[in-house]
Design a protein around this motif. Structure first.
Motif, PDB file in Angstrom:
ATOM      1  N   GLY A   1     -10.032  11.079   2.045  1.00  0.00           N
ATOM      2  CA  GLY A   1      -9.123   9.949   1.893  1.00  0.00           C
ATOM      3  C   GLY A   1      -9.296   9.195   0.583  1.00  0.00           C
ATOM      4  N   LEU A   2     -10.499   9.188   0.053  1.00  0.00           N
ATOM      5  CA  LEU A   2     -10.758   8.468  -1.192  1.00  0.00           C
ATOM      6  C   LEU A   2      -9.989   9.098  -2.344  1.00  0.00           C
ATOM      7  CD1 LEU A   2     -12.253   6.333  -2.863  1.00  0.00           C
ATOM      8  CD2 LEU A   2     -14.133   7.972  -3.105  1.00  0.00           C
TER       9      LEU A   2
ATOM     10  N   ASP B   1      -7.199  10.750  -2.241  1.00  0.00           N
ATOM     11  CA  ASP B   1      -5.781  10.416  -2.091  1.00  0.00           C
ATOM     12  C   ASP B   1      -5.497   9.010  -2.594  1.00  0.00           C
ATOM     13  OD1 ASP B   1      -5.365  12.899  -0.960  1.00  0.00           O
ATOM     14  OD2 ASP B   1      -5.576  12.178   1.098  1.00  0.00           O
ATOM     15  N   GLN B   2      -6.361   8.072  -2.241  1.00  0.00           N
ATOM     16  CA  GLN B   2      -6.189   6.690  -2.700  1.00  0.00           C
ATOM     17  C   GLN B   2      -6.261   6.599  -4.218  1.00  0.00           C
ATOM     18  OE1 GLN B   2      -8.717   3.751  -0.707  1.00  0.00           O
ATOM     19  NE2 GLN B   2      -8.868   5.111   1.053  1.00  0.00           N
TER      20      GLN B   2
ATOM     21  N   THR C   1      -3.127   8.015  -6.060  1.00  0.00           N
ATOM     22  CA  THR C   1      -1.912   7.212  -5.885  1.00  0.00           C
ATOM     23  C   THR C   1      -2.095   5.769  -6.327  1.00  0.00           C
ATOM     24  OG1 THR C   1      -2.535   6.743  -3.582  1.00  0.00           O
ATOM     25  CG2 THR C   1      -1.102   8.638  -3.982  1.00  0.00           C
ATOM     26  N   SER C   2      -3.270   5.460  -6.875  1.00  0.00           N
ATOM     27  CA  SER C   2      -3.543   4.091  -7.314  1.00  0.00           C
ATOM     28  C   SER C   2      -2.733   3.732  -8.558  1.00  0.00           C
ATOM     29  CB  SER C   2      -5.034   3.940  -7.616  1.00  0.00           C
ATOM     30  OG  SER C   2      -5.298   2.736  -8.312  1.00  0.00           O
TER      31      SER C   2
ATOM     32  N   LEU D   1     -12.110   1.460  -5.412  1.00  0.00           N
ATOM     33  CA  LEU D   1     -11.747   2.451  -6.417  1.00  0.00           C
ATOM     34  C   LEU D   1     -12.533   2.263  -7.709  1.00  0.00           C
ATOM     35  CD1 LEU D   1      -7.877   2.685  -5.879  1.00  0.00           C
ATOM     36  CD2 LEU D   1      -9.700   4.107  -4.920  1.00  0.00           C
TER      37      LEU D   1
END
Length: 247
Positions: free
Chosen positions: A153-154, A156-157, A160-161, A111
């Motif tokens: 997917g990145l 989303d990560q 929500t990080s 991230l």
């Protein structure tokens, strides 16, 4: 089993110590202990082990520590085949000579984004870009590019990080990503660093996969939004050409 956990923890701590030097050439014992949040006695033991293997050196005159020569031995054995930081360097230099500003190459690592190559501007007042610097993935022109053109997917990560800033409007951010995909480039003015501006475009390989973000950065009073938009086609063409050089 417990011994195994202790061994892994010691390795992780030793690596944390090594990573302290990504932003500093020399550090004292106290500075290292503060950065890794460990007691000085623990750090001293780990430093002694790293020094014994040649990964850390201590200056007896200043009592400061720096990276050892063993790292250079390891880096000499890194595969240069397929390394975009090496393959694309001549093209980055040509773009610097054409536009006059600092040129950087960023890749996504988890991230965060990491600057893996840079060609500094020749201007006396310039945007200095140290190689190896790690920056948040949610702010800046290159970050927008790396997220906008990445696998879904990145995003989303990232959203929500635990590191996602609560003050950053999600809808506005998603709109920025949409604008980046549509335009093929992204800009930023003083988003991450006061007085700095940047414009970035994606580098896609021959299979259309995102490899890196190509960025041009400089002082905001010289690299204005209007100028960046004017230069964007040149930067996108350079990024397209660089992509054809990669497998």
């Amino acid at each position: 089993m417990e011994d195994g956990k202790l061994t892994v923890r010691a390795v992780e701590r030793a690596l944390d110590i090594m990573l302290c030097f990504t932003g500093a050439s020399e550090l004292t014992l106290t500075e290292i202990a503060t950065r890794v949040h460990l007691h000085k006695s623990t750090v001293h033991r780990l430093l002694a082990s790293l020094e014994g293997k040649g990964f850390i050196m201590r200056d007896e005159a200043t009592d400061k520590f720096r990276l050892g020569y063993r790292l250079w031995e390891l880096s000499a054995n890194l595969s240069k085949e397929g390394d975009p930081g090496i393959i694309l360097l001549p093209e980055m230099e040509r773009l610097r000579d054409l536009l006059g500003e600092t040129i950087s190459l960023y890749v996504q690592d988890g991230l965060v984004r990491v600057r893996i190559q840079a060609v500094q501007s020749n201007h006396a007042i310039r945007r200095v870009a140290p190689v190896g610097a790690r920056m948040p993935l949610y702010v800046g022109a290159s970050s927008k590019v790396l997220v906008a053109f990445a696998e879904p997917g990145l995003l989303d990560q990232l959203l929500t990080s635990a590191d996602w800033p609560t003050g950053l409007g999600t809808q506005a951010y998603l709109q920025q990503l949409s604008d980046t995909r549509r335009a093929g480039f992204a800009t930023s003015v003083e988003e991450r660093e006061p007085g700095a501006a940047a414009v970035s475009a994606p580098i896609l390989d021959r299979g259309g996969r995102l490899v890196a973000a190509l960025a041009v950065s400089g002082p905001a009073n010289r690299l204005t939004l209007e100028l960046m938009q004017e230069q964007a086609p040149t930067i996108m063409e350079a990024a397209r050409r660089m992509g054809t050089m990669l497998r």
